[in-house]
Scaffold this active site. Structure first.
Site, mmCIF file in Angstrom:
data_model
loop_
_atom_site.group_PDB
_atom_site.id
_atom_site.type_symbol
_atom_site.label_atom_id
_atom_site.label_comp_id
_atom_site.label_asym_id
_atom_site.label_seq_id
_atom_site.Cartn_x
_atom_site.Cartn_y
_atom_site.Cartn_z
ATOM 1 N N HIS A 1 -1.933 -2.024 1.621
ATOM 2 C CA HIS A 1 -1.512 -2.155 -0.115
ATOM 3 C C HIS A 1 -1.211 -0.664 -0.012
ATOM 4 O O HIS A 1 0.232 -0.483 -0.986
ATOM 5 C CB HIS A 1 -2.718 -2.048 -1.011
ATOM 6 C CG HIS A 1 -2.394 -2.718 -2.440
ATOM 7 N ND1 HIS A 1 -2.549 -3.518 -3.043
ATOM 8 C CD2 HIS A 1 -2.341 -1.646 -3.379
ATOM 9 C CE1 HIS A 1 -2.284 -3.645 -4.682
ATOM 10 N NE2 HIS A 1 -1.889 -2.149 -4.835
ATOM 11 N N GLU A 2 -1.342 0.168 -0.688
ATOM 12 C CA GLU A 2 -0.988 1.727 -0.609
ATOM 13 C C GLU A 2 0.312 1.709 0.663
ATOM 14 O O GLU A 2 0.877 2.333 -0.869
ATOM 15 C CB GLU A 2 -2.348 2.758 -0.360
ATOM 16 C CG GLU A 2 -3.407 2.292 -1.381
ATOM 17 C CD GLU A 2 -3.646 2.715 -2.647
ATOM 18 O OE1 GLU A 2 -2.752 2.348 -3.485
ATOM 19 O OE2 GLU A 2 -4.172 1.650 -3.232
ATOM 20 N N HIS B 1 2.934 0.696 -2.241
ATOM 21 C CA HIS B 1 3.449 1.856 -3.213
ATOM 22 C C HIS B 1 4.238 2.910 -2.449
ATOM 23 O O HIS B 1 5.044 3.080 -3.068
ATOM 24 C CB HIS B 1 1.657 2.236 -3.441
ATOM 25 C CG HIS B 1 1.256 1.277 -4.721
ATOM 26 N ND1 HIS B 1 1.960 1.202 -6.518
ATOM 27 C CD2 HIS B 1 0.222 1.117 -4.819
ATOM 28 C CE1 HIS B 1 0.995 -0.030 -6.697
ATOM 29 N NE2 HIS B 1 0.140 0.255 -6.179
ATOM 30 N N GLU C 1 3.174 -2.155 -8.567
ATOM 31 C CA GLU C 1 2.472 -3.262 -8.422
ATOM 32 C C GLU C 1 2.536 -4.008 -7.876
ATOM 33 O O GLU C 1 1.795 -4.953 -5.823
ATOM 34 C CB GLU C 1 1.151 -3.186 -9.129
ATOM 35 C CG GLU C 1 0.281 -2.411 -10.259
ATOM 36 C CD GLU C 1 -0.956 -1.982 -8.299
ATOM 37 O OE1 GLU C 1 -0.886 -2.627 -7.329
ATOM 38 O OE2 GLU C 1 -1.173 -0.759 -9.062
#
Length: 492
Positions: free
Chosen positions: A260-261, A264, A290
């Site tokens: 997930h990160e 980003h 996001e």
């Protein structure tokens, strides 16, 4: 030239933001607990200095003069984005900026120990101070922008987005989401799923995470991975700092958190270098940000073709287990089970967590809900949306998130907006390039190239609606998201 003077001024702002980002990263990862008061005061001072620089008296004259200069179309957009940031700064007095920063630092730091202790009584006065100052910020922004209190804060994270747009969008999702959750749970009740057997040593989990980050194209020359209480991606484009948290009984939590990160981080690392030190060269909105993290975590990482890449890596780091078969992992990573914790929620129930927080934070800022009544409202909505109770369980209820501790009201809608945008991007990629089955198996880089061309390279040069419409062929809607969920979880 006034435009040139403005670019130099805002490049200095970027350098101050760089310092603040690193101070914040260190505070969350490396700083000894006893340093928090001094660090909070230092960061408050830095916030005031940055704010005062944005209020410099010569800026008004420079903006006025720059309007008459011969600028390229990109420079005209850059000027408008700088002016918006200047406008935002001139709305707030410096003493409010300083008090807001200090209260947020204190509350966030205390939350780290108060949450595990389930200490709502200890947390409440700190939170009330943050909420009071957040309402003062909202009042000042509301008066300057002519928006409602909540919309004035939403504008900080989602420029151009309003509750009047969110409400029908979220109401649409509410209409079909509960029934879909019920259908999927009924379907999955007949499936046999094996849980991987731990413990999973933290050192091996980190090694796995680093290997997957490399697979996803993370540039380790301009970033690193660390540990924090709450996972985040921070820093600046030239130096991106990722964090995760490890549980030696659960390998999926840290792995999916890292993925997930990394979404980003890829966005940050791929923003256009020629604009990077100016506001126009930074992320368009948190919803777009996001969308990248959720694209990586949900659209890619939970797709069967990507899970087939993860399976041998898990076996390599933790030993052979039948639970690490691709088929079993695909079932495991798409398991739907309503739970209390947002960051651990499955893809299907996650929007319910976000819509709950949206309704609560909107009412908190608008003064329709007081801080002391937050646990009761939270419990009521959890029971309504997910059939679960958090009565007396503050750490897994209204104290679980970091966002409100530092006054980040207006942020939560970005998560579900991101999921909708991510689904639209996934649909557009497959329409243009072919199915994810093929692309993930044979040409993962082509997916990143599409994101580079259509999302990353534009930074804030396009308005959000224009960015998504240009990339996906249609404006924001929930249709692609609904279709994606039905196809993944029901095979429809």
């Amino acid at each position: 030239m006034s435009y040139s003077a403005l670019t130099q001024h805002f490049q200095q702002q970027y350098h101050l933001q760089h310092i603040a980002a690193m101070c914040g990263w260190d505070q969350a990862t490396m700083m000894p607990a006893g340093g928090n008061q001094a660090r909070s005061e230092a960061m408050s001072t830095l916030a005031v200095l940055s704010h005062q620089q944005l209020q410099a008296p010569q800026l008004a004259q420079w903006f006025s003069a720059a309007q008459a200069e011969s600028l390229t179309p990109e420079q005209q957009v850059s000027l408008a984005v700088m002016q918006r940031q200047w406008r935002d700064a001139t709305m707030l007095p410096s003493d409010l900026v300083g008090a807001f920063s200090l209260a947020g630092s204190r509350c966030e730091h205390a939350w780290r120990s108060l949450r595990p202790a389930n200490d709502w009584a200890g947390f409440l006065p700190l939170f009330e101070e943050v909420l009071n100052l957040s309402r003062q910020v909202a009042a000042a922004r509301s008066e300057a922008l002519g928006l409602s209190y909540y919309d004035s804060l939403l504008e900080q994270f989602e420029p151009g987005m309003r509750s009047a747009t969110l409400d029908p969008l979220f109401n649409d999702v509410k209409q079909w989401l509960p029934g879909l959750i019920t259908q999927v749970q009924a379907k999955q009740s007949a499936e046999q799923v094996q849980l991987p057997q731990g413990p999973f040593a933290t050192s091996h989990q980190k090694a796995l995470g680093l290997e997957v980050m490399k697979l996803l194209g993370f540039d380790f020359n301009h970033g690193r991975l660390d540990v924090s209480v709450h996972p985040f991606c921070g820093g600046v484009s030239e130096d991106v700092r990722l964090t995760t948290r490890y549980d030696e009984n659960d390998v999926a939590q840290a792995l999916m958190g890292v993925i997930h990160e990394t979404g980003h981080a890829r966005y940050e690392q791929s923003l256009p270098a020629q604009w990077r030190s100016l506001p126009v060269g930074q992320a368009r909105s948190m919803g777009i940000h996001e969308s990248q993290s959720l694209f990586f975590e949900m659209q890619l990482a939970r797709h069967p073709a990507f899970i087939a890449k993860l399976a041998p890596l898990l076996s390599h780091h933790f030993g052979e287990q039948t639970a690490f078969s691709s088929d079993n992992l695909a079932k495991l990573y798409t398991r739907v089970q309503p739970g209390l914790i947002r960051v651990d929620a499955d893809e299907l129930t996650y929007p319910a967590h976000v819509m709950l927080r949206y309704e609560i934070e909107r009412d908190l800022i608008e003064g329709k809900l007081q801080a002391k009544d937050l646990p009761e409202r939270w419990d009521n909505l959890m029971q309504q949306y997910l059939g679960l109770s958090t009565k007396g369980n503050y750490k897994d209820g209204c104290m679980q998130d970091i966002h409100w501790t530092d006054g980040s009201f207006g942020y939560f809608p970005s998560y579900t907006l991101g999921a909708l945008y991510a689904a639209q991007q996934a649909k557009a990629i497959q329409t243009e390039l072919g199915t994810f089955d093929h692309l993930i198996s044979t040409d993962l880089s082509s997916i990143f190239s599409w994101l580079q061309r259509n999302i990353w390279q534009h930074a804030s040069l396009l308005e959000t609606d224009a960015l998504i419409t240009q990339a996906c062929g249609q404006p924001l809607n929930a249709c692609a998201f609904k279709l994606h969920l039905e196809q993944r979880y029901l095979g429809a």
